[in-house]
Design a protein around this motif. Structure first.
Motif, PDB file in Angstrom:
ATOM      1  N   LEU A   1       0.985   1.415   3.581  1.00  0.00           N
ATOM      2  CA  LEU A   1       0.004   2.356   2.776  1.00  0.00           C
ATOM      3  C   LEU A   1      -1.208   3.259   3.544  1.00  0.00           C
ATOM      4  O   LEU A   1      -1.143   4.218   3.433  1.00  0.00           O
ATOM      5  N   ALA A   2      -1.601   2.527   4.502  1.00  0.00           N
ATOM      6  CA  ALA A   2      -2.732   3.135   5.385  1.00  0.00           C
ATOM      7  C   ALA A   2      -1.716   4.178   6.405  1.00  0.00           C
ATOM      8  O   ALA A   2      -2.318   5.285   6.364  1.00  0.00           O
ATOM      9  N   ALA A   3      -0.507   3.814   6.779  1.00  0.00           N
ATOM     10  CA  ALA A   3       0.055   4.687   7.590  1.00  0.00           C
ATOM     11  C   ALA A   3       0.693   5.830   6.879  1.00  0.00           C
ATOM     12  O   ALA A   3       0.480   6.995   7.579  1.00  0.00           O
ATOM     13  N   PHE A   4       0.843   5.869   5.672  1.00  0.00           N
ATOM     14  CA  PHE A   4       1.530   7.190   5.131  1.00  0.00           C
ATOM     15  C   PHE A   4       0.236   7.984   4.864  1.00  0.00           C
ATOM     16  O   PHE A   4       0.338   9.170   4.950  1.00  0.00           O
ATOM     17  N   SER A   5      -0.917   7.339   4.535  1.00  0.00           N
ATOM     18  CA  SER A   5      -2.243   8.206   3.981  1.00  0.00           C
ATOM     19  C   SER A   5      -2.870   8.871   5.415  1.00  0.00           C
ATOM     20  O   SER A   5      -3.001   9.964   5.293  1.00  0.00           O
ATOM     21  N   ASP A   6      -2.518   8.213   6.449  1.00  0.00           N
ATOM     22  CA  ASP A   6      -2.916   8.569   7.767  1.00  0.00           C
ATOM     23  C   ASP A   6      -2.103  10.030   8.122  1.00  0.00           C
ATOM     24  O   ASP A   6      -2.739  11.075   8.487  1.00  0.00           O
ATOM     25  N   GLY A   7      -0.729  10.069   7.768  1.00  0.00           N
ATOM     26  CA  GLY A   7       0.013  10.898   8.208  1.00  0.00           C
ATOM     27  C   GLY A   7      -0.259  12.180   7.296  1.00  0.00           C
ATOM     28  O   GLY A   7      -0.160  13.252   7.815  1.00  0.00           O
ATOM     29  N   VAL A   8      -0.567  11.833   5.950  1.00  0.00           N
ATOM     30  CA  VAL A   8      -0.655  12.959   5.167  1.00  0.00           C
ATOM     31  C   VAL A   8      -2.185  13.558   5.653  1.00  0.00           C
ATOM     32  O   VAL A   8      -2.080  14.925   5.488  1.00  0.00           O
ATOM     33  N   ILE A   9      -3.168  12.878   6.014  1.00  0.00           N
ATOM     34  CA  ILE A   9      -4.458  13.608   6.302  1.00  0.00           C
ATOM     35  C   ILE A   9      -4.139  14.281   7.648  1.00  0.00           C
ATOM     36  O   ILE A   9      -4.741  15.313   7.892  1.00  0.00           O
ATOM     37  N   ALA A  10      -3.543  13.846   8.586  1.00  0.00           N
ATOM     38  CA  ALA A  10      -3.037  14.390   9.605  1.00  0.00           C
ATOM     39  C   ALA A  10      -2.281  15.584   9.458  1.00  0.00           C
ATOM     40  O   ALA A  10      -2.562  16.665  10.268  1.00  0.00           O
TER      41      ALA A  10
END
Length: 217
Positions: A27-36
């Protein structure tokens, strides 16, 4: 590191009782990718100076100011989101949708930033920019609420938030800024910057709560 203070947990997701297992890190990795990606889009929207003198640089200053303010906000959300997910041990559908809701509103920041930068500081773009900042703040509150509902009032997050003064004051400042933008846009810009400064101060509530929880075990 703080992120290593909690053991890796497998989180069951699903409504049919069977579900499937996934790591909180997914969940954290997906969110980090979207914000990036959101930040990348904002960078690509920056206008290159049309010339090689100081006047050319000055002409793109409004876009750069809007970009810096939005970048700071996205960095703040990424930082706080990173800490927030460290309190999660079980994920359900409400948390997943609340997280997606947050990412949706953050994805609108580049458009609002570009409009503000090209019309800096016109009243309506400045007011809309404040409303776009307001919606992720509401979405973040809803994400916190979803996590609290899943983990209970005695959870690490409940202990860490306390009265959450900054979280409650910020939406009112966004609304006040949006209203002020229709009359004095520079006052609105100052209020948006003030909220960013308030959240730039390191917030160690969750980190401290996690340490206390681990020490009590």
């Amino acid at each position: 590191m703080f992120g290593e203070s909690l053991p890796r947990t497998l989180i069951r997701v699903g409504t049919d009782g069977a579900g499937y297992e996934m790591g909180r890190e997914r969940l954290a990795a997906f969110s980090d990718g979207v914000i990036a990606i959101i930040i990348t889009i904002m960078v690509l929207e920056l206008k290159i100076p049309d010339g090689a003198d100081w006047s050319a640089l000055t002409s793109v200053a409004p876009n750069f100011v809007a970009y810096v303010l939005s970048f700071v906000y996205l960095a703040i959300y990424w930082n706080n989101h990173h800490h927030l997910l460290h309190t999660v041990t079980r994920v359900d559908g409400a948390i997943l949708w609340a997280n997606s809701n947050l990412l949706f509103w953050l994805s609108l920041v580049p458009a609002a930033t570009g409009w503000l930068g090209h019309n800096f500081p016109a009243p309506i773009p400045t007011a809309v920019y404040g409303l776009i900042l307001l919606m992720p703040a509401i979405a973040y509150f809803l994400l916190q609420a979803a996590i609290l509902h899943r983990h209970g009032g005695g959870s690490v997050l409940a202990h860490a938030l306390g009265r959450d003064v900054k979280g409650k004051v910020s939406p009112f400042l966004y609304l006040a800024g949006s209203a002020a933008a229709l009359f004095v846009p520079w006052v609105a810009i100052g209020m948006y910057a003030l909220v960013a400064v308030i959240w730039l101060v390191p917030d160690s509530r969750i980190e401290r709560a996690v340490r206390e929880t681990q020490a009590g075990k």
